[in-house]
Write a protein that holds these residues in place. Structure first.
Motif, PDB file in Angstrom:
ATOM      1  N   GLY B  39       0.730  -1.180  -0.133  1.00 58.60           N
ATOM      2  CA  GLY B  39       0.044   0.029   0.050  1.00 58.60           C
ATOM      3  C   GLY B  39       0.855   1.223  -0.077  1.00 58.60           C
ATOM      4  N   CYS B  40       2.173   1.296   0.071  1.00 61.35           N
ATOM      5  CA  CYS B  40       2.960   2.297   0.180  1.00 61.35           C
ATOM      6  C   CYS B  40       4.229   2.035  -0.230  1.00 61.35           C
ATOM      7  N   ASP B  41       5.258   3.028  -0.168  1.00 63.02           N
ATOM      8  CA  ASP B  41       6.640   2.883  -0.627  1.00 63.02           C
ATOM      9  C   ASP B  41       7.395   3.428   0.439  1.00 63.02           C
ATOM     10  N   THR B  42       6.877   3.588   1.559  1.00 64.33           N
ATOM     11  CA  THR B  42       7.440   4.147   2.685  1.00 64.33           C
ATOM     12  C   THR B  42       7.743   3.510   3.987  1.00 64.33           C
ATOM     13  N   SER B  43       7.107   2.166   3.878  1.00 64.75           N
ATOM     14  CA  SER B  43       7.245   1.299   5.074  1.00 64.75           C
ATOM     15  C   SER B  43       6.247   1.907   6.296  1.00 64.75           C
ATOM     16  N   GLN B  44       5.155   2.358   5.934  1.00 60.45           N
ATOM     17  CA  GLN B  44       4.247   3.046   7.063  1.00 60.45           C
ATOM     18  C   GLN B  44       2.854   2.556   6.971  1.00 60.45           C
ATOM     19  N   CYS B  45       2.297   1.743   5.922  1.00 60.99           N
ATOM     20  CA  CYS B  45       1.003   1.552   5.934  1.00 60.99           C
ATOM     21  C   CYS B  45       0.609   0.274   6.528  1.00 60.99           C
ATOM     22  N   GLY B  46       1.453  -0.664   6.552  1.00 61.53           N
ATOM     23  CA  GLY B  46       1.123  -1.963   7.069  1.00 61.53           C
ATOM     24  C   GLY B  46       0.089  -2.951   6.254  1.00 61.53           C
ATOM     25  N   ALA B  47      -0.222  -2.713   4.983  1.00 57.90           N
ATOM     26  CA  ALA B  47      -0.969  -3.568   4.271  1.00 57.90           C
ATOM     27  C   ALA B  47      -0.302  -4.921   3.973  1.00 57.90           C
ATOM     28  N   CYS B  48       1.048  -4.856   4.310  1.00 55.31           N
ATOM     29  CA  CYS B  48       2.028  -6.047   3.879  1.00 55.31           C
ATOM     30  C   CYS B  48       2.565  -6.528   5.007  1.00 55.31           C
ATOM     31  N   ALA B 127      -5.104   0.288  23.818  1.00 56.59           N
ATOM     32  CA  ALA B 127      -4.163  -0.592  23.580  1.00 56.59           C
ATOM     33  C   ALA B 127      -4.314  -0.825  22.141  1.00 56.59           C
ATOM     34  N   ILE B 128      -5.290  -1.089  21.857  1.00 54.59           N
ATOM     35  CA  ILE B 128      -5.384  -1.531  20.130  1.00 54.59           C
ATOM     36  C   ILE B 128      -5.023  -0.459  19.112  1.00 54.59           C
ATOM     37  N   ARG B 129      -5.721   0.673  19.651  1.00 55.87           N
ATOM     38  CA  ARG B 129      -5.374   1.986  18.941  1.00 55.87           C
ATOM     39  C   ARG B 129      -4.046   2.287  18.664  1.00 55.87           C
ATOM     40  N   HIS B 130      -3.347   2.104  19.960  1.00 55.66           N
ATOM     41  CA  HIS B 130      -1.786   2.338  19.876  1.00 55.66           C
ATOM     42  C   HIS B 130      -1.077   1.225  19.169  1.00 55.66           C
ATOM     43  N   GLU B 131      -1.507  -0.062  19.363  1.00 54.13           N
ATOM     44  CA  GLU B 131      -0.888  -1.297  18.549  1.00 54.13           C
ATOM     45  C   GLU B 131      -0.972  -0.879  17.003  1.00 54.13           C
ATOM     46  N   LEU B 132      -2.011  -0.356  16.547  1.00 53.45           N
ATOM     47  CA  LEU B 132      -2.394  -0.144  15.146  1.00 53.45           C
ATOM     48  C   LEU B 132      -1.511   0.893  14.540  1.00 53.45           C
ATOM     49  N   GLU B 133      -0.693   1.506  15.367  1.00 57.89           N
ATOM     50  CA  GLU B 133      -0.032   2.601  14.811  1.00 57.89           C
ATOM     51  C   GLU B 133       0.619   2.428  13.287  1.00 57.89           C
ATOM     52  N   GLY B 134       0.972   1.266  12.933  1.00 58.49           N
ATOM     53  CA  GLY B 134       1.757   0.970  11.730  1.00 58.49           C
ATOM     54  C   GLY B 134       0.673   0.421  10.636  1.00 58.49           C
ATOM     55  N   ASN B 135      -0.674   0.328  10.899  1.00 54.19           N
ATOM     56  CA  ASN B 135      -1.524  -0.132   9.802  1.00 54.19           C
ATOM     57  C   ASN B 135      -2.431   1.332   9.525  1.00 54.19           C
ATOM     58  N   ILE B 136      -2.490   1.254   8.099  1.00 56.94           N
ATOM     59  CA  ILE B 136      -3.201   2.611   7.692  1.00 56.94           C
ATOM     60  C   ILE B 136      -4.388   1.989   7.013  1.00 56.94           C
ATOM     61  N   CYS B 137      -5.781   2.494   7.518  1.00 54.86           N
ATOM     62  CA  CYS B 137      -6.579   2.142   6.782  1.00 54.86           C
ATOM     63  C   CYS B 137      -7.561   3.657   6.142  1.00 54.86           C
ATOM     64  N   ARG B 138      -7.905   3.552   4.895  1.00 52.86           N
ATOM     65  CA  ARG B 138      -8.425   4.956   4.268  1.00 52.86           C
ATOM     66  C   ARG B 138      -9.896   4.710   4.266  1.00 52.86           C
ATOM     67  N   CYS B 139     -10.451   3.790   4.586  1.00 52.43           N
ATOM     68  CA  CYS B 139     -11.708   3.541   4.442  1.00 52.43           C
ATOM     69  C   CYS B 139     -12.823   3.797   5.505  1.00 52.43           C
ATOM     70  N   THR B 140     -12.426   3.049   6.886  1.00 52.04           N
ATOM     71  CA  THR B 140     -13.381   2.542   7.890  1.00 52.04           C
ATOM     72  C   THR B 140     -13.370   3.508   9.021  1.00 52.04           C
ATOM     73  N   GLY B 141     -12.371   4.550   9.235  1.00 47.53           N
ATOM     74  CA  GLY B 141     -12.504   5.270  10.413  1.00 47.53           C
ATOM     75  C   GLY B 141     -11.904   4.416  11.653  1.00 47.53           C
ATOM     76  N   TYR B 142     -11.336   3.342  11.428  1.00 43.36           N
ATOM     77  CA  TYR B 142     -10.833   2.458  12.392  1.00 43.36           C
ATOM     78  C   TYR B 142     -11.830   1.905  13.657  1.00 43.36           C
ATOM     79  N   HIS B 143     -12.943   2.664  13.748  1.00 45.37           N
ATOM     80  CA  HIS B 143     -13.837   2.198  15.058  1.00 45.37           C
ATOM     81  C   HIS B 143     -14.096   0.739  14.845  1.00 45.37           C
TER      82      HIS B 143
END
Ligand SMILES: Cc1cc2nc3c(=O)[nH]c(=O)nc-3n(C[C@H](O)[C@H](O)[C@H](O)COP(=O)(O)OP(=O)(O)OC[C@H]3O[C@@H](n4cnc5c(N)ncnc54)[C@H](O)[C@@H]3O)c2cc1C
Ligand code: FES
Ligand code: FES
Lengths: 264, 156
Positions: B39-48, B127-143
């Motif tokens: 999902g990215c070229d910068t090691s930031q999105c976590g899709a991989c 804790a889950i929100r903190h743990e998910l710092e390396g996973n980006i979702c552009r759709c759901t709003g994370y909730h």
């Protein structure tokens, strides 16, 4: 990514030999900085010399108040280590807040020190605690190690093998992470050491991590949040970018210093 | 070129890889396991995110050549006859929309639940929100992602 040759030496001697074999050979540790840089064609090492297969490189040991952390110890293993947690909770907490869990599973303390990113966390701890950087050929005091943005006094082909911290007195670290990258916008590490109070600031200096004399003097006289409030923190020499200007960062240094003292 | 012997989703694989091949390209191109996304070229999105020796790592920031002897699990390998509780929870709690980030979310979710369980710590929503710092979702709003992981944690 450009092509490169991967080496997986089992000893320091084999690693140094591999490092001198290539035109532009580089050490590979967790790869969490080097591989993204290579993907963006900003680095083109001829050879990658992986140091993670060298026995003992990831060991963490305590001897009295002295903590020795192998260069290939990951951020996660430092954060979870019982000796680090008991001897220097500030260091364990710092490691636990680098990047994200997947970065912490791979990124290493040696890589972070060698890279000396101006917004990295470990350089602040190492400078504030005057850690000793142990390499394959010598020992370097943190005071002499950092050399400006992304620069250190490591020689070509020199390998960090461990970082040694003298613990014992109070330490605290607070960082204001950039909300996108998680790197420090400003991070302040405060430490009471055998050589007096030392305060190191990361994320803010336009020449990388630095010690703050005003904060050190104030906290030597009175280790309290109130003492921080009286210190004039100049924006001179601080970074200004689209995340925040130097005045904003100067203010954050005071706020983070208070939080670091409170956490100590 | 290096020859690597690794275990992927329980199967042993022996293959030659170029020294600069990233794990994600090895999985997608060589093994045709396309569940792991880029999902990215910068090691930031976590899709991989996949698991290497039981730990969540970014497969876009790991060299395949460095993994000789490793055990790799991808999103294709977590179901065991029936869906993994984490997969079921994302389904039940509407934890995805387009689904692009979901393989990484599932793998990071399983990793965090395993770690918190091993340490006897409670995996709170914070804790889950903190743990998910390396996973980006552009759709759901994370909730609903947070809800899904909490739901799965109770069932794992
Ligand atoms: C998404 C993301 C978020 C991040 N967030 C943070 C953060 O919040 N705070 C932070 O501090 N860092 C952060 N990082 C950086 C991370 O901590 C890196 O792991 C670290 O900076 C480099 O360590 P590494 O082991 O991955 O080194 P590598 O990437 O393998 O190497 C980095 C450099 O150091 C050299 N090197 C490595 N080990 C040695 C050694 N033993 N001796 C000599 N030279 C060596 C290499 O040749 C290379 O030049 C982040 C990275 C990512 C991808
Ligand atoms: S593709 Fe690996 S972090 Fe984005
Ligand atoms: S569901 Fe679309 S990116 Fe997460």
């Amino acid at each position: 990514m450009y092509s490169t040759k991967y080496h997986n030496p089992a000893s320091i001697d084999a690693a140094t030999a591999a490092l001198s074999s290539g035109e532009e050979a580089k050490v590979l540790a967790g790869g969490q900085t080097l591989l993204p840089t290579m993907k963006q064609h900003l680095a083109e090492p001829s050879d990658l010399v992986d140091i993670r297969g060298i026995a003992g490189m990831a060991d963490i040991s305590a001897n009295g108040a002295t903590l020795t952390i192998g260069a290939a110890a990951t951020h996660a293993s430092v954060a979870d280590n019982a000796d680090v947690q008991s001897l220097c909770p500030a260091l364990a907490g710092l490691a636990a807040h680098i990047g994200d869990p997947a970065v912490r599973h791979m990124g290493t303390i040696g890589g972070s020190m060698a890279n000396n990113d101006p917004a990295a966390d470990y350089p602040a701890a190492a400078l504030a605690m005057n850690a000793t950087i142990v390499t394959n050929s010598r020992e370097i005091a943190a005071d002499d190690f950092f050399d400006g943005l992304f620069a250190t006094n490591l020689e070509d082909g020199e390998i960090i093998t461990a970082i040694r911290f003298e613990t014992g007195a109070k330490c605290g670290y607070a960082k204001f992470p950039n909300p996108a990258s998680r790197y420090a916008m400003v991070g302040v590490f405060v430490a009471q050491t055998g050589g007096g109070v030392r305060v190191a600031v990361t994320g803010a200096g336009d020449d990388g991590v630095f010690r703050h004399a005003g904060l050190e003097a104030a906290l030597s006289a009175d280790w309290s949040e109130g003492a921080v409030a009286g210190v004039d923190i100049s924006p001179g020499g601080l970074l200004s970018d689209f995340h925040g200007d130097s005045a904003y960062r100067a203010n954050l240094i005071g706020v983070m210093a208070k939080r670091a003292v409170a956490a100590s | 070129m290096a020859n690597i012997n690794i275990t992927v989703n329980g199967k042993s694989v022996s293959k030659d890889v170029e020294d600069n091949t990233l794990l994600v390209d090895f999985l997608r191109e060589d093994l045709r396991l396309t569940g792991t996304h880029v999902g990215c070229d910068t090691s930031q999105c976590g899709a991989c995110v996949v698991h290497v020796d039981g730990k969540a790592v970014k497969s876009c920031t790991t060299l395949a050549a460095s993994l000789d002897g490793a055990v790799v699990t991808t999103v294709e390998g977590v179901a065991n006859g029936e869906l993994h509780p984490m997969q079921t929870a994302f389904n039940d709690n509407h934890g995805l929309q387009c689904g692009f980030c979901t393989p990484g979310m599932i793998m990071s979710g399983i990793d965090m639940v395993n770690r918190y369980k091993a340490d006897g710590r409670e995996l709170t929503a914070d804790a889950i929100r903190h743990e998910l710092e390396g996973n980006i979702c552009r759709c759901t709003g994370y909730h609903n992602i947070v809800k899904s992981i909490q739901d799965a944690a109770a069932k794992m």
